[in-house]
Each structure stands twice: as structure tokens, then as C-alpha cells.
Design a protein around this motif. Structure first.
Motif, PDB file in Angstrom:
ATOM      1  N   ALA A  48      -0.923  10.915   0.155  1.00  0.00           N
ATOM      2  CA  ALA A  48       0.446  10.385   0.048  1.00  0.00           C
ATOM      3  C   ALA A  48       0.879   9.672   1.332  1.00  0.00           C
ATOM      4  CB  ALA A  48       1.426  11.494  -0.320  1.00  0.00           C
ATOM      5  N   PRO A  49       0.694  10.261   2.537  1.00  0.00           N
ATOM      6  CA  PRO A  49       1.056   9.518   3.738  1.00  0.00           C
ATOM      7  C   PRO A  49       0.252   8.226   3.894  1.00  0.00           C
ATOM      8  CG  PRO A  49       0.799  11.834   4.280  1.00  0.00           C
ATOM      9  CD  PRO A  49       0.342  11.657   2.865  1.00  0.00           C
ATOM     10  N   THR A  50      -1.010   8.248   3.480  1.00  0.00           N
ATOM     11  CA  THR A  50      -1.830   7.041   3.556  1.00  0.00           C
ATOM     12  C   THR A  50      -1.275   5.961   2.639  1.00  0.00           C
ATOM     13  OG1 THR A  50      -3.785   8.375   4.051  1.00  0.00           O
ATOM     14  CG2 THR A  50      -4.171   6.134   3.295  1.00  0.00           C
ATOM     15  N   MET A  51      -0.890   6.352   1.425  1.00  0.00           N
ATOM     16  CA  MET A  51      -0.330   5.393   0.484  1.00  0.00           C
ATOM     17  C   MET A  51       0.968   4.791   1.029  1.00  0.00           C
ATOM     18  SD  MET A  51       1.174   5.882  -3.330  1.00  0.00           S
ATOM     19  CE  MET A  51       2.576   6.737  -2.663  1.00  0.00           C
ATOM     20  N   PHE A  52       1.854   5.631   1.582  1.00  0.00           N
ATOM     21  CA  PHE A  52       3.114   5.125   2.122  1.00  0.00           C
ATOM     22  C   PHE A  52       2.881   4.233   3.346  1.00  0.00           C
ATOM     23  CE2 PHE A  52       5.041   8.881  -0.074  1.00  0.00           C
ATOM     24  CZ  PHE A  52       5.803   8.138  -0.948  1.00  0.00           C
ATOM     25  N   LEU A  53       1.926   4.585   4.172  1.00  0.00           N
ATOM     26  CA  LEU A  53       1.621   3.786   5.352  1.00  0.00           C
ATOM     27  C   LEU A  53       1.140   2.399   4.958  1.00  0.00           C
ATOM     28  CD1 LEU A  53       1.281   4.104   8.548  1.00  0.00           C
ATOM     29  CD2 LEU A  53      -1.125   4.236   7.992  1.00  0.00           C
ATOM     30  N   PHE A  54       0.194   2.334   4.034  1.00  0.00           N
ATOM     31  CA  PHE A  54      -0.330   1.037   3.626  1.00  0.00           C
ATOM     32  C   PHE A  54       0.660   0.261   2.765  1.00  0.00           C
ATOM     33  CE2 PHE A  54      -4.506   3.003   4.668  1.00  0.00           C
ATOM     34  CZ  PHE A  54      -4.809   2.135   5.710  1.00  0.00           C
ATOM     35  N   SER A  55       1.512   0.950   2.020  1.00  0.00           N
ATOM     36  CA  SER A  55       2.563   0.253   1.273  1.00  0.00           C
ATOM     37  C   SER A  55       3.555  -0.395   2.232  1.00  0.00           C
ATOM     38  CB  SER A  55       3.294   1.222   0.350  1.00  0.00           C
ATOM     39  OG  SER A  55       2.428   1.760  -0.598  1.00  0.00           O
ATOM     40  N   GLY A  56       3.943   0.331   3.276  1.00  0.00           N
ATOM     41  CA  GLY A  56       4.837  -0.227   4.289  1.00  0.00           C
ATOM     42  C   GLY A  56       4.200  -1.389   5.022  1.00  0.00           C
ATOM     43  N   LEU A  57       2.915  -1.281   5.300  1.00  0.00           N
ATOM     44  CA  LEU A  57       2.190  -2.373   5.948  1.00  0.00           C
ATOM     45  C   LEU A  57       2.181  -3.608   5.050  1.00  0.00           C
ATOM     46  CD1 LEU A  57       0.378  -3.279   8.338  1.00  0.00           C
ATOM     47  CD2 LEU A  57      -1.552  -2.497   6.962  1.00  0.00           C
ATOM     48  N   PHE A  58       1.939  -3.405   3.753  1.00  0.00           N
ATOM     49  CA  PHE A  58       1.936  -4.515   2.809  1.00  0.00           C
ATOM     50  C   PHE A  58       3.303  -5.192   2.736  1.00  0.00           C
ATOM     51  CE2 PHE A  58       2.645  -6.024  -1.561  1.00  0.00           C
ATOM     52  CZ  PHE A  58       1.711  -7.043  -1.593  1.00  0.00           C
ATOM     53  N   VAL A  59       4.358  -4.410   2.647  1.00  0.00           N
ATOM     54  CA  VAL A  59       5.718  -4.967   2.575  1.00  0.00           C
ATOM     55  C   VAL A  59       6.048  -5.707   3.879  1.00  0.00           C
ATOM     56  CG1 VAL A  59       8.169  -4.367   2.458  1.00  0.00           C
ATOM     57  CG2 VAL A  59       6.550  -3.335   0.870  1.00  0.00           C
ATOM     58  N   GLY A  60       5.693  -5.112   5.014  1.00  0.00           N
ATOM     59  CA  GLY A  60       5.967  -5.750   6.294  1.00  0.00           C
ATOM     60  C   GLY A  60       5.227  -7.062   6.459  1.00  0.00           C
ATOM     61  N   LEU A  61       3.944  -7.077   6.114  1.00  0.00           N
ATOM     62  CA  LEU A  61       3.168  -8.318   6.235  1.00  0.00           C
ATOM     63  C   LEU A  61       3.643  -9.375   5.239  1.00  0.00           C
ATOM     64  CD1 LEU A  61      -0.434  -6.954   6.830  1.00  0.00           C
ATOM     65  CD2 LEU A  61       1.136  -7.954   8.487  1.00  0.00           C
ATOM     66  N   THR A  62       4.058  -8.941   4.060  1.00  0.00           N
ATOM     67  CA  THR A  62       4.605  -9.889   3.090  1.00  0.00           C
ATOM     68  C   THR A  62       5.906 -10.502   3.617  1.00  0.00           C
ATOM     69  OG1 THR A  62       3.627  -8.616   1.286  1.00  0.00           O
ATOM     70  CG2 THR A  62       5.362 -10.174   0.702  1.00  0.00           C
ATOM     71  N   GLY A  63       6.744  -9.697   4.226  1.00  0.00           N
ATOM     72  CA  GLY A  63       7.985 -10.218   4.816  1.00  0.00           C
ATOM     73  C   GLY A  63       7.720 -11.194   5.947  1.00  0.00           C
ATOM     74  N   ILE A  64       6.771 -10.852   6.811  1.00  0.00           N
ATOM     75  CA  ILE A  64       6.424 -11.760   7.917  1.00  0.00           C
ATOM     76  C   ILE A  64       5.881 -13.072   7.370  1.00  0.00           C
ATOM     77  CG2 ILE A  64       4.789 -12.088   9.818  1.00  0.00           C
ATOM     78  CD1 ILE A  64       5.139  -9.092  10.433  1.00  0.00           C
ATOM     79  N   LEU A  65       4.997 -12.990   6.376  1.00  0.00           N
ATOM     80  CA  LEU A  65       4.446 -14.203   5.778  1.00  0.00           C
ATOM     81  C   LEU A  65       5.542 -15.040   5.133  1.00  0.00           C
ATOM     82  CD1 LEU A  65       1.873 -15.805   5.062  1.00  0.00           C
ATOM     83  CD2 LEU A  65       1.815 -14.507   2.925  1.00  0.00           C
ATOM     84  N   ALA A  66       6.490 -14.404   4.464  1.00  0.00           N
ATOM     85  CA  ALA A  66       7.592 -15.139   3.830  1.00  0.00           C
ATOM     86  C   ALA A  66       8.440 -15.858   4.860  1.00  0.00           C
ATOM     87  CB  ALA A  66       8.446 -14.177   3.021  1.00  0.00           C
ATOM     88  N   PHE A  67       8.787 -15.169   5.953  1.00  0.00           N
ATOM     89  CA  PHE A  67       9.604 -15.819   6.978  1.00  0.00           C
ATOM     90  C   PHE A  67       8.850 -16.922   7.711  1.00  0.00           C
ATOM     91  CE2 PHE A  67      12.152 -11.784   6.856  1.00  0.00           C
ATOM     92  CZ  PHE A  67      13.288 -12.386   6.324  1.00  0.00           C
ATOM     93  N   LEU A  68       7.543 -16.740   7.915  1.00  0.00           N
ATOM     94  CA  LEU A  68       6.778 -17.795   8.555  1.00  0.00           C
ATOM     95  C   LEU A  68       6.697 -19.047   7.674  1.00  0.00           C
ATOM     96  CD1 LEU A  68       3.822 -15.866  10.238  1.00  0.00           C
ATOM     97  CD2 LEU A  68       5.708 -17.049  11.351  1.00  0.00           C
ATOM     98  N   THR A  69       6.517 -18.856   6.378  1.00  0.00           N
ATOM     99  CA  THR A  69       6.467 -20.019   5.502  1.00  0.00           C
ATOM    100  C   THR A  69       7.836 -20.709   5.400  1.00  0.00           C
ATOM    101  OG1 THR A  69       6.740 -18.584   3.582  1.00  0.00           O
ATOM    102  CG2 THR A  69       4.503 -19.262   4.129  1.00  0.00           C
ATOM    103  N   ILE A  70       8.917 -19.934   5.464  1.00  0.00           N
ATOM    104  CA  ILE A  70      10.258 -20.554   5.434  1.00  0.00           C
ATOM    105  C   ILE A  70      10.479 -21.379   6.701  1.00  0.00           C
ATOM    106  CG2 ILE A  70      12.723 -20.023   5.632  1.00  0.00           C
ATOM    107  CD1 ILE A  70      12.243 -17.671   3.750  1.00  0.00           C
ATOM    108  N   VAL A  71      10.051 -20.881   7.834  1.00  0.00           N
ATOM    109  CA  VAL A  71      10.262 -21.572   9.105  1.00  0.00           C
ATOM    110  C   VAL A  71       9.365 -22.797   9.221  1.00  0.00           C
ATOM    111  CG1 VAL A  71      10.015 -21.362  11.605  1.00  0.00           C
ATOM    112  CG2 VAL A  71      11.119 -19.553  10.311  1.00  0.00           C
ATOM    113  N   TRP A  72       8.116 -22.692   8.767  1.00  0.00           N
ATOM    114  CA  TRP A  72       7.170 -23.792   8.939  1.00  0.00           C
ATOM    115  C   TRP A  72       7.402 -24.928   7.957  1.00  0.00           C
ATOM    116  CZ3 TRP A  72       2.046 -20.697   9.777  1.00  0.00           C
ATOM    117  CH2 TRP A  72       1.961 -20.338  11.111  1.00  0.00           C
ATOM    118  N   TRP A  73       7.944 -24.638   6.750  1.00  0.00           N
ATOM    119  CA  TRP A  73       8.113 -25.701   5.771  1.00  0.00           C
ATOM    120  C   TRP A  73       9.538 -25.960   5.565  1.00  0.00           C
ATOM    121  CZ3 TRP A  73       3.951 -23.004   2.487  1.00  0.00           C
ATOM    122  CH2 TRP A  73       2.698 -23.422   2.923  1.00  0.00           C
TER     123      TRP A  73
END
Length: 111
Positions: A86-111
Motif C-alpha cells: 500500500a505505501p508503495t502504491m501511494f508513493l508511485f501514484s503520487g509520483l505519477f500525479v506529480g510528474l503529470t502536473g510538471i509535464l502539463a505545466f511545462l507544455t503550457i509554458v513552452w507552447w
């Protein structure tokens, strides 16, 4: 799936089992530590060499850092043991959400 008792009723067998498991765990930690030191030396060597551009070095160092984080989580933080799913699942889920957010903001800024 039934829960297995932690002891077999024979103290000598239990002590030998714990010694063997402890020795195995220590071996994994020493190997992991050695690999992390090696990866750190590879990162320093990549920066010290003159033939690489920073477009190669920065992603390469980030990749080595990600590998070291995985080593630390699974061997030093004992996330490879049973009961840490369970902690592993939550850790990687948070990592996925965080990286998705960073990718979204980078694409908004670059384009």
C-alpha cells in the motif's frame, strides 16, 4: 491465504532462519550501497569529461539519480518486504500525479 505463524515452535530453527534472513538482507544492502557509490562516481566522471554536452549530462545525471532513489526505497527503506504494498502504491501514484502536473505545466509554458 492463511497467515503463517512466525515461529515453528523450535527455537533453534527460528534463530537459524532469522540469521540467514539477516545475512541475506545485509548482503543486499551492501550490494546496493556499492552500486550507488559506483553510480555517483559515474555521474562525477560524466561531468568531468570534456566530450559530453550538457544536453547529455543533465538527463544522464537525472537518470542515475532516479536509479539511486529506487535503490534507497527498496533496499534501505525496506519497501521490498511484504506488507509494504500500500505505501508503495501511494508513493508511485503520487509520483505519477506529480510528474503529470510538471509535464502539463511545462507544455503550457513552452507552447
Amino acid at each position: 491465504m492463511t497467515n503463517q505463524p512466525l515461529s515453528s515452535g523450535n527455537p533453534r530453527v527460528d534463530i537459524e532462519y532469522r540469521r540467514r534472513k539477516s545475512a541475506e538482507e545485509m548482503r543486499y544492502q551492501v550490494i546496493s550501497f556499492t552500486l550507488m557509490i559506483f553510480l555517483t562516481l559515474v555521474a562525477f566522471a560524466a561531468v568531468a569529461m570534456k566530450g559530453f554536452t550538457e544536453w547529455f549530462i543533465v538527463p544522464f545525471i537525472l537518470l542515475l539519480a532516479a536509479i539511486q532513489v529506487v535503490f534507497q526505497l527498496f533496499y534501505f527503506m525496506h519497501m521490498s518486504h511484504k506488507g509494504h504494498e500500500a505505501p508503495t502504491m501511494f508513493l508511485f501514484s503520487g509520483l505519477f500525479v506529480g510528474l503529470t502536473g510538471i509535464l502539463a505545466f511545462l507544455t503550457i509554458v513552452w507552447w
